[in-house]
Design an enzyme around this catalytic site. Structure first.
Site, PDB file in Angstrom:
ATOM      1  N   HIS A  21       0.843  -1.196   0.000  1.00 27.23           N
ATOM      2  CA  HIS A  21       0.000   0.000   0.000  1.00 27.23           C
ATOM      3  C   HIS A  21       0.871   1.236   0.000  1.00 27.23           C
ATOM      4  O   HIS A  21       1.940   1.237   0.598  1.00 27.23           O
ATOM      5  CB  HIS A  21      -0.940   0.014   1.213  1.00 27.23           C
ATOM      6  CG  HIS A  21      -2.149   0.841   0.955  1.00 27.23           C
ATOM      7  ND1 HIS A  21      -2.134   2.204   1.074  1.00 27.23           N
ATOM      8  CD2 HIS A  21      -3.370   0.505   0.511  1.00 27.23           C
ATOM      9  CE1 HIS A  21      -3.319   2.661   0.728  1.00 27.23           C
ATOM     10  NE2 HIS A  21      -4.079   1.656   0.376  1.00 27.23           N
ATOM     11  N   ASP A  74      -7.929  -5.427  -0.543  1.00 30.95           N
ATOM     12  CA  ASP A  74      -8.376  -6.262  -1.659  1.00 30.95           C
ATOM     13  C   ASP A  74      -8.082  -7.737  -1.463  1.00 30.95           C
ATOM     14  O   ASP A  74      -8.719  -8.585  -2.080  1.00 30.95           O
ATOM     15  CB  ASP A  74      -7.702  -5.793  -2.961  1.00 30.95           C
ATOM     16  CG  ASP A  74      -8.222  -4.435  -3.376  1.00 30.95           C
ATOM     17  OD1 ASP A  74      -9.445  -4.301  -3.463  1.00 30.95           O
ATOM     18  OD2 ASP A  74      -7.416  -3.529  -3.583  1.00 30.95           O
TER      19      ASP A  74
HETATM   20  N1  COA Z   1       4.122  -7.156  -4.805  1.00 30.68           N
HETATM   21  C1  COA Z   1       5.465  -7.170  -4.882  1.00 30.68           C
HETATM   22  N2  COA Z   1       6.231  -6.102  -4.621  1.00 30.68           N
HETATM   23  C2  COA Z   1       5.597  -4.973  -4.273  1.00 30.68           C
HETATM   24  C3  COA Z   1       4.199  -4.884  -4.172  1.00 30.68           C
HETATM   25  C4  COA Z   1       3.461  -6.042  -4.463  1.00 30.68           C
HETATM   26  N3  COA Z   1       2.125  -6.016  -4.387  1.00 30.68           N
HETATM   27  N4  COA Z   1       3.843  -3.656  -3.799  1.00 30.68           N
HETATM   28  C5  COA Z   1       4.985  -2.970  -3.673  1.00 30.68           C
HETATM   29  N5  COA Z   1       6.055  -3.767  -3.962  1.00 30.68           N
HETATM   30  C6  COA Z   1       7.447  -3.386  -3.938  1.00 30.68           C
HETATM   31  C7  COA Z   1       7.808  -2.766  -5.298  1.00 30.68           C
HETATM   32  O1  COA Z   1       8.267  -3.721  -6.207  1.00 30.68           O
HETATM   33  C8  COA Z   1       8.877  -1.785  -4.891  1.00 30.68           C
HETATM   34  O2  COA Z   1      10.066  -2.485  -4.665  1.00 30.68           O
HETATM   35  P1  COA Z   1      11.483  -1.870  -5.118  1.00 30.68           P
HETATM   36  O3  COA Z   1      11.601  -0.590  -4.340  1.00 30.68           O
HETATM   37  O4  COA Z   1      12.441  -2.932  -4.749  1.00 30.68           O
HETATM   38  O5  COA Z   1      11.355  -1.622  -6.587  1.00 30.68           O
HETATM   39  C9  COA Z   1       8.392  -1.252  -3.540  1.00 30.68           C
HETATM   40  O6  COA Z   1       7.613  -2.329  -2.991  1.00 30.68           O
HETATM   41  C10 COA Z   1       7.549   0.018  -3.640  1.00 30.68           C
HETATM   42  O7  COA Z   1       6.517  -0.245  -4.595  1.00 30.68           O
HETATM   43  P2  COA Z   1       5.761   0.851  -5.443  1.00 30.68           P
HETATM   44  O8  COA Z   1       5.060   0.176  -6.575  1.00 30.68           O
HETATM   45  O9  COA Z   1       6.687   1.983  -5.768  1.00 30.68           O
HETATM   46  O10 COA Z   1       4.727   1.360  -4.378  1.00 30.68           O
HETATM   47  P3  COA Z   1       3.517   2.320  -4.653  1.00 30.68           P
HETATM   48  O11 COA Z   1       3.300   3.066  -3.406  1.00 30.68           O
HETATM   49  O12 COA Z   1       3.721   3.105  -5.893  1.00 30.68           O
HETATM   50  O13 COA Z   1       2.339   1.312  -4.977  1.00 30.68           O
HETATM   51  C11 COA Z   1       0.568  -0.159  -4.743  1.00 30.68           C
HETATM   52  C12 COA Z   1       1.341   0.968  -4.079  1.00 30.68           C
HETATM   53  C13 COA Z   1      -0.654  -0.473  -3.904  1.00 30.68           C
HETATM   54  C14 COA Z   1       0.121   0.288  -6.145  1.00 30.68           C
HETATM   55  C15 COA Z   1       1.476  -1.405  -4.851  1.00 30.68           C
HETATM   56  O14 COA Z   1       1.771  -1.870  -3.565  1.00 30.68           O
HETATM   57  C16 COA Z   1       0.840  -2.479  -5.693  1.00 30.68           C
HETATM   58  O15 COA Z   1       0.983  -2.464  -6.921  1.00 30.68           O
HETATM   59  N6  COA Z   1       0.113  -3.459  -5.068  1.00 30.68           N
HETATM   60  C17 COA Z   1      -0.593  -4.471  -5.810  1.00 30.68           C
HETATM   61  C18 COA Z   1      -1.897  -3.927  -6.358  1.00 30.68           C
HETATM   62  C19 COA Z   1      -2.925  -3.738  -5.271  1.00 30.68           C
HETATM   63  O16 COA Z   1      -3.142  -4.608  -4.447  1.00 30.68           O
HETATM   64  N7  COA Z   1      -3.593  -2.591  -5.317  1.00 30.68           N
HETATM   65  C20 COA Z   1      -4.652  -2.285  -4.391  1.00 30.68           C
HETATM   66  C21 COA Z   1      -4.230  -1.257  -3.409  1.00 30.68           C
HETATM   67  S1  COA Z   1      -5.462  -1.045  -2.145  1.00 30.68           S
END
Ligand code: COA
Length: 372
Positions: free
Chosen positions: A257, A308
């Site tokens: 998140h 989710d």
């Molecule tokens: N699975 C694997 N790795 C994850 C992850 C996941 N669901 N969520 C974050 N990470 C890792 C990223 O790969 C990144 O690692 P790195 O720094 O080594 O590259 C780090 O954590 C930060 O991720 P980032 O995508 O920059 O975080 P964000 O704040 O932009 O994204 C979300 C937040 C929610 C979009 C992200 O956690 C995600 O894509 N989750 C899955 C989709 C989801 O469940 N969405 C519903 C949210 S309520």
């Protein structure tokens, strides 16, 4: 001018609707845990829209108004029937049908506060009928009219299945609706606020928000979680499957998140509900698999489950089609979007940030005949 990718950490507005402070989510100052355990969805919608909990008579009136406005104009049903819904994702169908509702509302462009509040009520009431009508029409069935004496959660299941739901099913849907109702300045809520800050109408605001919720990084994640669980198939495949995802640097849906550091406070409620429902339907495979994945990802990457993750096995246990998971999220989050839209109208200023330009600078114009 420097930019912040994804606007992380940027505080873009003031709001009195919901807050996330120290990993605690509150609606108008009330803890999500108390609301999830005690409130009906209607009570929460009233709270978000009026910034106060309703008393008994206010709640009764509000429930009756919602139930009275649920039925869809026949034209919306005719439109849904006119498409081949078997090839349409329900989120695209819901986005289109909600936009279409605006065409059948002669107050759509009236911008007075009272008119907007009345439209909010109509939209919240009808969005549940839109989702359930879509679901039934694509199965070749007729939409089911809502019952005026049923609460919002019960009516949703009744309109979806055409039969009275069990109490535990109503409880599960009510809890899910309460937990998804609002979440500070999430992507779809921000979208809604940006849209109406131009003084565009409320239907445009919620239609734009549905588009943002549809994406897999936001509301679309719940459907993808179930896709993943189904792909894994058996619990013994779970860890190798996740290891493969790690190896390919793929995101695990339902995990992580932007805002919470130590976990999403909503997830535990759905986890409990998922466990309870797994006993009712006598199928604990999806719950057990989810727990295994959650524990493993937490241990390996420190990533906690978000709202989710367990909503997927909850909805699956209720027999809801997997591609209706995000539309169900829409039904709930509609209440938060509408609260934020009304708040934005009340104290509006155009939302217009800047971009840090990183493209080529001062190029010399080349006439067409001289271009290579
Ligand atoms: N699975 C694997 N790795 C994850 C992850 C996941 N669901 N969520 C974050 N990470 C890792 C990223 O790969 C990144 O690692 P790195 O720094 O080594 O590259 C780090 O954590 C930060 O991720 P980032 O995508 O920059 O975080 P964000 O704040 O932009 O994204 C979300 C937040 C929610 C979009 C992200 O956690 C995600 O894509 N989750 C899955 C989709 C989801 O469940 N969405 C519903 C949210 S309520």
């Amino acid at each position: 001018m420097t930019s912040t990718k994804g606007l992380e950490g940027v505080v873009a507005t003031q709001s009195s609707i919901s807050s996330i402070i120290d990993d605690q989510l509150t609606y108008v100052g009330y803890k999500i845990d108390d609301l999830a355990e005690n409130s009906s969805f209607e009570e929460v919608v009233y709270l978000l829209w009026n910034q106060k909990l309703p008393n008994k008579s206010e709640l009764d009136t509000f429930k009756a108004e919602l139930a009275a406005n649920m039925e869809l104009p026949g034209a919306i049903i005719d439109h849904l029937r006119s498409y081949d819904l078997s090839t349409v994702h329900p989120m695209a169908g819901v986005r289109t049908a909600v936009s279409l509702l605006g065409l059948y509302d002669d107050q759509a462009d009236v911008m007075e506060e009272q008119a907007n509040k009345q439209k909010a009520l109509r939209i919240q009431a009808k969005v549940s009928a839109v989702v359930t009508a879509f679901a039934r029409i694509r199965q070749g069935k007729d939409p089911v009219k809502p019952k005026k004496d049923y609460g919002y959660a019960k009516n949703f299941l009744y309109m979806l299945n055409g039969e009275d739901p069990k109490d535990i099913e109503v409880e599960a849907i009510n809890k899910a609706l309460v937990l998804h109702a609002d979440h500070e300045l999430n992507a779809s809520t921000f979208t809604a606020r940006v849209c109406v800050a131009t003084l565009s109408d409320i239907y445009s605001g919620v239609t734009a928000a549905i588009g943002a919720l549809k994406g897999p990084l936001h509301g679309g994640a719940n459907e993808r979680v179930m896709e993943m669980l189904t792909d894994i198939g058996e619990i013994e495949n779970a860890i190798p499957y996740i290891d493969e995802k790690f190896k390919n640097k793929e995101k695990i849906m339902g995990m992580g998140h932007r805002v919470y550091e130590n976990g999403d406070p909503r997830a535990k409620h759905l986890r409990r509900m998922s466990k309870e429902l797994s006993k009712v339907i006598r199928e604990d495979k999806w719950y057990n698999m989810s727990v295994k994945i959650e524990d493993y990802i937490k241990e390996q990457k420190g990533l906690p489950a978000n709202v989710d993750f367990y909503s997927a096995s909850v909805y699956h246990s209720l027999g809801i089609d997997h591609d209706l998971f995000t539309p169900l999220f829409t039904v709930s989050r509609m209440s938060g979007w509408l609260a934020h839209i009304l708040e934005q109208y009340n104290n509006n200023r155009l939302i217009r940030p800047r971009a840090e330009y990183v493209g080529p600078k001062t190029q010399k114009y080349i006439k067409m005949e001289d271009r290579k």
